[in-house]
Design a protein around this motif. Structure first.
Motif, PDB file in Angstrom:
ATOM      1  N   ILE A  32       0.868  -1.176   0.000  1.00 29.14           N
ATOM      2  CA  ILE A  32       0.000   0.000   0.000  1.00 29.14           C
ATOM      3  C   ILE A  32       0.904   1.225   0.000  1.00 29.14           C
ATOM      4  O   ILE A  32       1.667   1.440   0.946  1.00 29.14           O
ATOM      5  CB  ILE A  32      -0.932   0.017   1.235  1.00 29.14           C
ATOM      6  CG1 ILE A  32      -1.728  -1.292   1.335  1.00 29.14           C
ATOM      7  CG2 ILE A  32      -1.844   1.228   1.168  1.00 29.14           C
ATOM      8  CD1 ILE A  32      -2.602  -1.595   0.152  1.00 29.14           C
ATOM      9  N   ASP A  33       0.837   2.010  -1.061  1.00 34.69           N
ATOM     10  CA  ASP A  33       1.703   3.179  -1.203  1.00 34.69           C
ATOM     11  C   ASP A  33       0.938   4.420  -0.741  1.00 34.69           C
ATOM     12  O   ASP A  33       0.302   5.118  -1.532  1.00 34.69           O
ATOM     13  CB  ASP A  33       2.130   3.318  -2.667  1.00 34.69           C
ATOM     14  CG  ASP A  33       3.271   4.309  -2.846  1.00 34.69           C
ATOM     15  OD1 ASP A  33       3.474   5.143  -1.944  1.00 34.69           O
ATOM     16  OD2 ASP A  33       3.950   4.234  -3.892  1.00 34.69           O
ATOM     17  N   GLY A  60      -6.511  -0.518  -7.132  1.00 35.81           N
ATOM     18  CA  GLY A  60      -7.176  -1.585  -7.852  1.00 35.81           C
ATOM     19  C   GLY A  60      -6.964  -2.951  -7.242  1.00 35.81           C
ATOM     20  O   GLY A  60      -7.019  -3.966  -7.956  1.00 35.81           O
ATOM     21  N   ILE A  61      -6.743  -2.991  -5.926  1.00 35.04           N
ATOM     22  CA  ILE A  61      -6.503  -4.261  -5.250  1.00 35.04           C
ATOM     23  C   ILE A  61      -7.196  -4.231  -3.898  1.00 35.04           C
ATOM     24  O   ILE A  61      -7.529  -3.159  -3.371  1.00 35.04           O
ATOM     25  CB  ILE A  61      -4.989  -4.528  -5.087  1.00 35.04           C
ATOM     26  CG1 ILE A  61      -4.729  -5.986  -4.710  1.00 35.04           C
ATOM     27  CG2 ILE A  61      -4.361  -3.568  -4.097  1.00 35.04           C
ATOM     28  CD1 ILE A  61      -3.269  -6.383  -4.801  1.00 35.04           C
ATOM     29  N   GLU A  62      -7.422  -5.385  -3.329  1.00 34.31           N
ATOM     30  CA  GLU A  62      -8.072  -5.495  -2.023  1.00 34.31           C
ATOM     31  C   GLU A  62      -7.135  -6.176  -1.038  1.00 34.31           C
ATOM     32  O   GLU A  62      -6.462  -7.155  -1.371  1.00 34.31           O
ATOM     33  CB  GLU A  62      -9.367  -6.307  -2.142  1.00 34.31           C
ATOM     34  CG  GLU A  62     -10.126  -6.449  -0.831  1.00 34.31           C
ATOM     35  CD  GLU A  62     -11.406  -7.247  -0.997  1.00 34.31           C
ATOM     36  OE1 GLU A  62     -12.054  -7.548   0.025  1.00 34.31           O
ATOM     37  OE2 GLU A  62     -11.754  -7.585  -2.147  1.00 34.31           O
ATOM     38  N   LEU A  94      10.403  -0.977  -5.302  1.00 35.92           N
ATOM     39  CA  LEU A  94       9.257  -1.876  -5.455  1.00 35.92           C
ATOM     40  C   LEU A  94       8.003  -1.076  -5.769  1.00 35.92           C
ATOM     41  O   LEU A  94       7.223  -1.446  -6.657  1.00 35.92           O
ATOM     42  CB  LEU A  94       9.066  -2.695  -4.181  1.00 35.92           C
ATOM     43  CG  LEU A  94       7.818  -3.581  -4.127  1.00 35.92           C
ATOM     44  CD1 LEU A  94       7.829  -4.633  -5.227  1.00 35.92           C
ATOM     45  CD2 LEU A  94       7.686  -4.230  -2.749  1.00 35.92           C
ATOM     46  N   ALA A  95       7.795   0.029  -5.053  1.00 37.76           N
ATOM     47  CA  ALA A  95       6.597   0.839  -5.271  1.00 37.76           C
ATOM     48  C   ALA A  95       6.563   1.420  -6.671  1.00 37.76           C
ATOM     49  O   ALA A  95       5.510   1.458  -7.326  1.00 37.76           O
ATOM     50  CB  ALA A  95       6.531   1.955  -4.232  1.00 37.76           C
ATOM     51  N   ALA A  96       7.705   1.882  -7.164  1.00 39.73           N
ATOM     52  CA  ALA A  96       7.756   2.448  -8.508  1.00 39.73           C
ATOM     53  C   ALA A  96       7.389   1.397  -9.549  1.00 39.73           C
ATOM     54  O   ALA A  96       6.664   1.684 -10.509  1.00 39.73           O
ATOM     55  CB  ALA A  96       9.152   3.009  -8.787  1.00 39.73           C
ATOM     56  N   ASP A  97       7.859   0.176  -9.358  1.00 40.02           N
ATOM     57  CA  ASP A  97       7.549  -0.885 -10.306  1.00 40.02           C
ATOM     58  C   ASP A  97       6.073  -1.283 -10.223  1.00 40.02           C
ATOM     59  O   ASP A  97       5.440  -1.534 -11.242  1.00 40.02           O
ATOM     60  CB  ASP A  97       8.436  -2.096 -10.040  1.00 40.02           C
ATOM     61  CG  ASP A  97       8.351  -3.130 -11.147  1.00 40.02           C
ATOM     62  OD1 ASP A  97       8.986  -2.909 -12.201  1.00 40.02           O
ATOM     63  OD2 ASP A  97       7.623  -4.130 -10.981  1.00 40.02           O
ATOM     64  N   CYS A  98       5.551  -1.334  -9.003  1.00 43.71           N
ATOM     65  CA  CYS A  98       4.125  -1.671  -8.845  1.00 43.71           C
ATOM     66  C   CYS A  98       3.239  -0.625  -9.509  1.00 43.71           C
ATOM     67  O   CYS A  98       2.217  -0.963 -10.117  1.00 43.71           O
ATOM     68  CB  CYS A  98       3.775  -1.790  -7.359  1.00 43.71           C
ATOM     69  SG  CYS A  98       4.497  -3.223  -6.526  1.00 43.71           S
ATOM     70  N   ALA A  99       3.622   0.641  -9.383  1.00 43.25           N
ATOM     71  CA  ALA A  99       2.840   1.702 -10.014  1.00 43.25           C
ATOM     72  C   ALA A  99       2.901   1.594 -11.532  1.00 43.25           C
ATOM     73  O   ALA A  99       1.936   1.926 -12.232  1.00 43.25           O
ATOM     74  CB  ALA A  99       3.353   3.065  -9.555  1.00 43.25           C
ATOM     75  N   GLN A 100       4.020   1.111 -12.027  1.00 46.70           N
ATOM     76  CA  GLN A 100       4.188   1.000 -13.480  1.00 46.70           C
ATOM     77  C   GLN A 100       3.377  -0.139 -14.068  1.00 46.70           C
ATOM     78  O   GLN A 100       2.725   0.020 -15.112  1.00 46.70           O
ATOM     79  CB  GLN A 100       5.669   0.824 -13.816  1.00 46.70           C
ATOM     80  CG  GLN A 100       5.970   0.795 -15.306  1.00 46.70           C
ATOM     81  CD  GLN A 100       7.454   0.691 -15.579  1.00 46.70           C
ATOM     82  OE1 GLN A 100       8.188   0.000 -14.896  1.00 46.70           O
ATOM     83  NE2 GLN A 100       7.903   1.410 -16.594  1.00 46.70           N
ATOM     84  N   ASP A 101       3.395  -1.303 -13.404  1.00 43.70           N
ATOM     85  CA  ASP A 101       2.697  -2.455 -13.990  1.00 43.70           C
ATOM     86  C   ASP A 101       1.369  -2.768 -13.303  1.00 43.70           C
ATOM     87  O   ASP A 101       0.683  -3.725 -13.671  1.00 43.70           O
ATOM     88  CB  ASP A 101       3.598  -3.690 -14.005  1.00 43.70           C
ATOM     89  CG  ASP A 101       3.930  -4.227 -12.611  1.00 43.70           C
ATOM     90  OD1 ASP A 101       3.321  -3.766 -11.623  1.00 43.70           O
ATOM     91  OD2 ASP A 101       4.805  -5.115 -12.516  1.00 43.70           O
ATOM     92  N   ALA A 102       0.993  -1.955 -12.301  1.00 41.13           N
ATOM     93  CA  ALA A 102      -0.288  -2.099 -11.595  1.00 41.13           C
ATOM     94  C   ALA A 102      -0.431  -3.452 -10.898  1.00 41.13           C
ATOM     95  O   ALA A 102      -1.543  -3.911 -10.654  1.00 41.13           O
ATOM     96  CB  ALA A 102      -1.465  -1.863 -12.545  1.00 41.13           C
ATOM     97  N   TRP A 149       0.254  -5.038  -7.418  1.00 44.53           N
ATOM     98  CA  TRP A 149       0.579  -4.630  -6.051  1.00 44.53           C
ATOM     99  C   TRP A 149       0.682  -5.807  -5.087  1.00 44.53           C
ATOM    100  O   TRP A 149       0.952  -5.612  -3.898  1.00 44.53           O
ATOM    101  CB  TRP A 149      -0.460  -3.626  -5.553  1.00 44.53           C
ATOM    102  CG  TRP A 149      -0.501  -2.372  -6.363  1.00 44.53           C
ATOM    103  CD1 TRP A 149      -1.296  -2.123  -7.449  1.00 44.53           C
ATOM    104  CD2 TRP A 149       0.298  -1.205  -6.183  1.00 44.53           C
ATOM    105  NE1 TRP A 149      -1.046  -0.873  -7.950  1.00 44.53           N
ATOM    106  CE2 TRP A 149      -0.066  -0.284  -7.190  1.00 44.53           C
ATOM    107  CE3 TRP A 149       1.291  -0.838  -5.265  1.00 44.53           C
ATOM    108  CZ2 TRP A 149       0.524   0.981  -7.302  1.00 44.53           C
ATOM    109  CZ3 TRP A 149       1.883   0.406  -5.373  1.00 44.53           C
ATOM    110  CH2 TRP A 149       1.492   1.308  -6.387  1.00 44.53           C
ATOM    111  N   SER A 150       0.452  -7.012  -5.556  1.00 48.08           N
ATOM    112  CA  SER A 150       0.606  -8.207  -4.712  1.00 48.08           C
ATOM    113  C   SER A 150       1.703  -9.083  -5.285  1.00 48.08           C
ATOM    114  O   SER A 150       2.009  -9.011  -6.482  1.00 48.08           O
ATOM    115  CB  SER A 150      -0.702  -8.987  -4.620  1.00 48.08           C
ATOM    116  OG  SER A 150      -1.094  -9.483  -5.882  1.00 48.08           O
TER     117      SER A 150
END
Length: 325
Positions: A164-165, A194-196, A290-298, A300-301
């Protein structure tokens, strides 16, 4: 006795804040020393494995012995690496002579066990003379005989992680000094991503705080030291218990706002979540990449894995968590 420089007439004792809150003492037996990590069954490991999509890997430990210094709790010192043997010793003729005439480098490190990215032992913080699971706090004398970091290290931590960012969610590079959020904010941020957040997720929360250490003057970083982070409430504690969160991982030194703003009590979630519920705390994590990559490819898990060093009787231990997306 509590020796903090506070006025007991204005700041409540920890027991008052904790009164009536749930505990998990005895839930996994009278000898349990790993708490909510018991939730990470084989099924949870496989749920984490099922989150892998690309095979990208990220390590979450901050550097140790960085020339700029290491982010640590005020009053502690960063890791100190000392050369014991290097080419200079051989140039001076002081290097040992070995069969085959090989040469080598050797060094040592002096550090707080909680002076890097690290896991707390469940018995690390307490009040009223009892640590996690009701063990007597006297068991910490001379080294933690109960609820040390060793049982966590022997077991290891593997499951589905979710990031969670909060900084990105609030449109910031880094949250402000003392800025707070609660579980409702975490849920809202997850929804925006977009995740729970699912039951038994290993919860990673980015504030940007540790990453900012390397861009700031250390004196400014530590002046009037109050980190951003989760803030205590009875509802939040109930949420952690109902969600069966096994592990809280953040890019702050304390995993929570340093001083609870309503009462002035210092780090109450260490008592409510770690001492009482047995939630494992992982602090000083490097989450920016990690957060930057998660934001790029959406995505988050991911699979989260960690194995702190096996320090006998330790109140904590360094760790380099590995995330696989």
């Amino acid at each position: 006795m509590c020796n903090a420089e506070i006025d007991p007439k204005t700041v409540p004792h920890m027991r008052e804040l904790m009164a009536g809150l749930p505990t998990n003492w005895g839930k996994w037996g009278p000898d349990d020393e790993i708490g909510c990590l018991n939730y990470l069954t084989q099924a949870e490991v496989l749920r984490g494995v099922a989150s892998i999509r690309s095979g990208k890997t990220f390590t979450l430990q901050v550097q140790m012995g960085n020339p700029k210094g290491d982010p640590v709790w005020p009053g502690r010192r960063g890791a100190q690496r000392i050369n014991l043997m290097d080419k200079g010793d051989f140039i001076c003729g002081n290097g040992p002579q070995t069969p085959g005439c090989h040469e080598f480098a050797d060094d040592l490190m002096i550090m707080y066990l909680q002076g890097s990215t690290q896991y707390d032992a469940l018995g690390h913080v307490w009040y009223d003379d009892h640590i996690y699971n009701g063990f007597d706090a006297k068991s910490t004398a001379g080294g933690m005989q109960k609820a040390s970091v060793l049982p966590i290290a022997e077991r290891g931590v593997v499951g589905r992680g979710i990031l969670i960012d909060m900084a990105r969610h609030r449109g910031k590079d880094v949250l402000d000094r003392g800025e707070t959020f609660n579980h409702h904010d975490l849920i809202d941020a997850a929804k925006a991503q977009g995740i729970e957040i699912e039951k038994r997720d290993i919860l990673l929360v980015r504030t940007g705080w540790i990453g900012s250490f390397y861009r700031r003057d250390p004196a400014e970083f530590y002046t009037d030291f109050v980190e951003p982070g989760l803030t205590f409430s009875r509802e939040l504690v109930d949420w952690f218990k109902e969600m069966e969160i096994p592990n809280l991982v953040t890019d702050t030194i304390a995993n929570e706002v340093t001083l609870e703003p309503e009462t002035g009590v210092m780090i109450p979630l260490h008592c409510a979540l770690m001492r009482n519920l047995g939630v494992a705390f992982t602090e000083i994590a490097a989450l920016d990449a990690l957060a930057a990559d998660c934001a790029q490819d959406a995505q988050w898990s991911f699979l989260y894995t960690a194995a702190p060093l096996k320090v006998v009787n330790g109140s904590g231990a360094p760790v380099n968590p590995l995330v696989i997306k």
